[in-house]
Write a protein that holds these residues in place. Structure first.
Motif, short mmCIF file in Angstrom:
data_model
loop_
_atom_site.label_atom_id
_atom_site.label_comp_id
_atom_site.label_asym_id
_atom_site.label_seq_id
_atom_site.Cartn_x
_atom_site.Cartn_y
_atom_site.Cartn_z
N ARG A 197 0.81 -1.24 -0.08
CA ARG A 197 0.02 0.06 0.00
C ARG A 197 0.82 1.12 0.03
O ARG A 197 0.40 2.28 -0.21
N GLY A 198 2.12 1.20 0.34
CA GLY A 198 3.21 2.22 0.51
C GLY A 198 3.70 2.50 -0.94
O GLY A 198 4.59 3.40 -1.16
N GLY A 199 3.21 1.45 -1.84
CA GLY A 199 3.94 1.59 -3.14
C GLY A 199 5.23 1.00 -3.36
O GLY A 199 6.01 0.98 -4.59
N GLN A 200 5.85 0.03 -2.25
CA GLN A 200 7.00 -0.66 -2.61
C GLN A 200 6.69 -1.88 -3.48
O GLN A 200 5.85 -2.46 -3.16
N SER A 201 7.80 -2.17 -4.11
CA SER A 201 7.38 -3.33 -5.06
C SER A 201 8.71 -4.67 -4.97
O SER A 201 9.81 -4.28 -4.63
N ILE A 202 8.16 -5.66 -5.22
CA ILE A 202 8.98 -6.88 -5.30
C ILE A 202 8.59 -7.54 -6.69
O ILE A 202 7.55 -7.61 -7.10
N TYR A 203 9.71 -8.18 -7.13
CA TYR A 203 9.32 -9.11 -8.42
C TYR A 203 10.04 -10.44 -8.38
O TYR A 203 11.04 -10.59 -7.56
N THR A 204 9.51 -11.74 -9.04
CA THR A 204 10.33 -12.55 -9.16
C THR A 204 11.65 -12.35 -10.14
O THR A 204 11.37 -11.46 -11.03
N ASP A 205 12.59 -13.37 -10.06
CA ASP A 205 13.66 -12.96 -10.75
C ASP A 205 13.68 -13.09 -12.17
O ASP A 205 14.42 -12.17 -12.98
N GLY B 236 13.60 -6.28 -14.21
CA GLY B 236 14.18 -5.43 -15.47
C GLY B 236 13.37 -5.26 -16.70
O GLY B 236 13.73 -4.61 -17.47
N ARG B 237 12.47 -6.32 -16.57
CA ARG B 237 11.31 -6.29 -17.87
C ARG B 237 10.06 -5.57 -17.46
O ARG B 237 9.32 -5.14 -18.22
N PHE B 238 9.51 -6.27 -16.24
CA PHE B 238 8.26 -5.87 -15.89
C PHE B 238 8.23 -4.70 -14.73
O PHE B 238 9.20 -4.61 -14.09
N THR B 239 7.14 -3.98 -14.78
CA THR B 239 7.09 -2.83 -13.86
C THR B 239 5.76 -2.85 -13.20
O THR B 239 4.65 -2.66 -14.01
N ILE B 240 5.41 -3.07 -11.91
CA ILE B 240 4.10 -2.98 -11.39
C ILE B 240 4.01 -1.59 -10.61
O ILE B 240 4.79 -0.82 -10.14
N SER B 241 2.66 -0.95 -10.75
CA SER B 241 2.29 0.21 -10.35
C SER B 241 0.94 0.48 -9.91
O SER B 241 0.23 -0.58 -10.37
N ARG B 242 0.56 1.27 -9.23
CA ARG B 242 -0.74 1.50 -8.74
C ARG B 242 -1.19 2.93 -8.85
O ARG B 242 -0.49 3.59 -8.80
N ASP B 243 -2.48 3.14 -9.10
CA ASP B 243 -3.16 4.45 -8.99
C ASP B 243 -4.36 4.38 -8.13
O ASP B 243 -5.48 3.91 -8.70
N ASN B 244 -4.14 5.00 -7.10
CA ASN B 244 -5.20 4.68 -5.81
C ASN B 244 -6.38 5.40 -6.22
O ASN B 244 -7.49 5.20 -5.86
N ALA B 245 -6.19 6.66 -7.13
CA ALA B 245 -7.25 7.38 -7.28
C ALA B 245 -8.20 6.77 -8.40
O ALA B 245 -9.26 7.03 -8.40
N LYS B 246 -7.65 5.85 -9.10
CA LYS B 246 -8.39 5.21 -10.20
C LYS B 246 -8.73 3.85 -9.61
O LYS B 246 -9.42 2.97 -10.45
#
Length: 121
Positions: A53-61, A65-75
């Motif tokens: 909920r704070g915007g920090q992200s983790i990825y599988t190895d 470098g290829r995928f980016t996760i993000s969120r738009d709380n307003a939407k």
């Protein structure tokens, strides 16, 4: 629990890009931790990425470098930008949400129905 609907999947050539979206029906989207999982035919569901909920992200190895996760709380929407796609990325991609971080991706979390991503020439 939040209701989740994924969109944005499709057929793309290797090296191409797609952006997935996960729209949540809840007035408390900002309180949810969110994640993406994927399931290929004949394989177990696997973790792809998570954003708290704070915007920090983790990825599988395999997607770093290829995928980016993000969120738009307003939407009330979470995204997965997928670049440099490979045939091995082919799977049904599902989003998941929970108000407890450790519950993301478990049976206790909310899940969408999934969107198909196919990477093929």
């Amino acid at each position: 629990q939040a209701q989740l609907v994924e969109s944005g999947g499709g057929l793309v050539q290797p090296g191409g890009s797609l952006r997935l979206a996960c729209a949540a029906t809840t007035s408390r989207f900002s309180t949810y931790h969110m994640g993406w999982y994927r399931q290929a035919p004949g394989k177990q569901r696997e973790f792809v990425a998570r954003i708290n909920r704070g915007g920090q992200s983790i990825y599988t190895d395999s997607v770093k470098g290829r995928f980016t996760i993000s969120r738009d709380n307003a939407k009330s929407t979470m995204y997965l930008q997928m670049n440099s796609l490979k045939p091995e990325d082919t799977a049904v991609y599902l989003c998941t949400a929970a108000t407890i971080l450790s519950a993301v991706g478990t049976e206790a979390a909310s899940w969408g129905q999934g969107t198909q991503v196919t990477v093929s020439s």
